[in-house]
Design a protein around this motif. Structure first.
Motif, short mmCIF file in Angstrom:
data_model
loop_
_atom_site.label_atom_id
_atom_site.label_comp_id
_atom_site.label_asym_id
_atom_site.label_seq_id
_atom_site.Cartn_x
_atom_site.Cartn_y
_atom_site.Cartn_z
N THR A 18 -17.51 46.19 -64.60
CA THR A 18 -17.70 46.33 -65.93
C THR A 18 -19.37 46.68 -65.92
O THR A 18 -19.84 47.83 -66.67
CB THR A 18 -17.68 45.10 -66.67
N HIS A 22 -20.51 50.78 -67.13
CA HIS A 22 -21.51 50.83 -68.31
C HIS A 22 -22.93 50.92 -67.99
O HIS A 22 -23.94 50.96 -68.85
CB HIS A 22 -21.36 49.46 -69.08
N LYS A 24 -26.25 53.09 -67.27
CA LYS A 24 -26.84 54.29 -67.55
C LYS A 24 -27.20 55.22 -66.55
O LYS A 24 -27.43 56.59 -66.72
CB LYS A 24 -28.05 54.05 -68.69
N LYS A 83 -17.61 58.58 -63.77
CA LYS A 83 -18.92 58.24 -64.24
C LYS A 83 -20.09 58.87 -63.63
O LYS A 83 -20.99 59.30 -64.23
CB LYS A 83 -18.96 56.47 -64.28
N GLY A 88 -18.59 60.03 -67.75
CA GLY A 88 -17.48 58.98 -67.79
C GLY A 88 -16.59 59.18 -68.86
O GLY A 88 -16.86 59.82 -69.79
N ASN A 89 -15.45 58.30 -68.77
CA ASN A 89 -14.34 58.29 -69.65
C ASN A 89 -14.06 57.18 -70.16
O ASN A 89 -13.74 56.32 -69.45
CB ASN A 89 -12.97 59.08 -69.06
N PRO A 90 -14.19 56.99 -71.64
CA PRO A 90 -13.97 55.44 -72.16
C PRO A 90 -12.78 55.05 -71.97
O PRO A 90 -12.53 53.62 -71.63
CB PRO A 90 -14.44 55.35 -73.41
N ARG A 91 -11.78 55.79 -72.08
CA ARG A 91 -10.23 55.27 -71.97
C ARG A 91 -9.94 54.75 -70.48
O ARG A 91 -9.38 53.86 -70.09
CB ARG A 91 -9.35 56.49 -71.96
N HIS A 92 -10.82 55.50 -69.40
CA HIS A 92 -10.48 55.03 -68.00
C HIS A 92 -11.39 53.65 -67.59
O HIS A 92 -10.58 52.81 -67.05
CB HIS A 92 -10.95 55.87 -67.00
N SER A 93 -12.18 53.72 -68.56
CA SER A 93 -13.07 52.36 -68.28
C SER A 93 -12.27 51.22 -69.08
O SER A 93 -12.34 49.83 -68.29
CB SER A 93 -14.51 52.22 -69.00
N ARG A 94 -11.58 51.28 -70.07
CA ARG A 94 -10.85 50.32 -70.74
C ARG A 94 -9.43 49.97 -69.86
O ARG A 94 -9.29 48.84 -69.89
CB ARG A 94 -10.45 50.98 -72.15
#
Length: 113
Positions: A18, A22, A24, A83, A88-94
């Motif tokens: 996580t 996230h 930077k 990332k 990054g791709n927010p869908r893959h993070s979720r």
């Protein structure tokens, strides 16, 4: 003792993936990736040992859990790669986040029941 090590590795994986997804700065992402890979190695090693120790009693549960953990490792590596290369791709993070929750749930079920 092995069960506590597995739970500890899953909690650290949850935190490191996580935080890494996230982060930077690319340097921080790389550092979290190293931590995540080390704890995935610990987790997968412990799961294989547990699979051999509980061969006759709960083979199917531990085998399914091991396969899900390997798929989660692949998803996490892909999410970290995206990332680092792009932003990054927010869908893959979720998806990785949901996979970690499923892995933690399977760990609790397999260990305590």
């Amino acid at each position: 003792m092995l069960n506590l090590l597995i739970l500890f590795a899953i909690v650290i994986l949850f935190i490191s993936s996580t935080a890494g997804l996230h982060a930077k700065m690319e340097k921080h992402v790389s550092n979290w990736l190293i931590i995540t890979r080390c704890f995935f190695f610990i987790l997968l090693t412990c799961q294989i040992i547990q699979l051999f120790l509980t061969w006759k009693t709960s083979l199917l549960d531990n085998l399914i859990w091991l396969v899900i953990s390997i798929v989660l490792f692949i998803l996490t590596a892909n999410a970290f790669r995206e990332k680092i290369v792009t932003f990054g791709n927010p869908r893959h993070s979720r998806l990785v986040f949901a996979g970690m929750i499923i892995n933690l749930g399977l760990a609790l079920i397999t260990i305590f029941f």
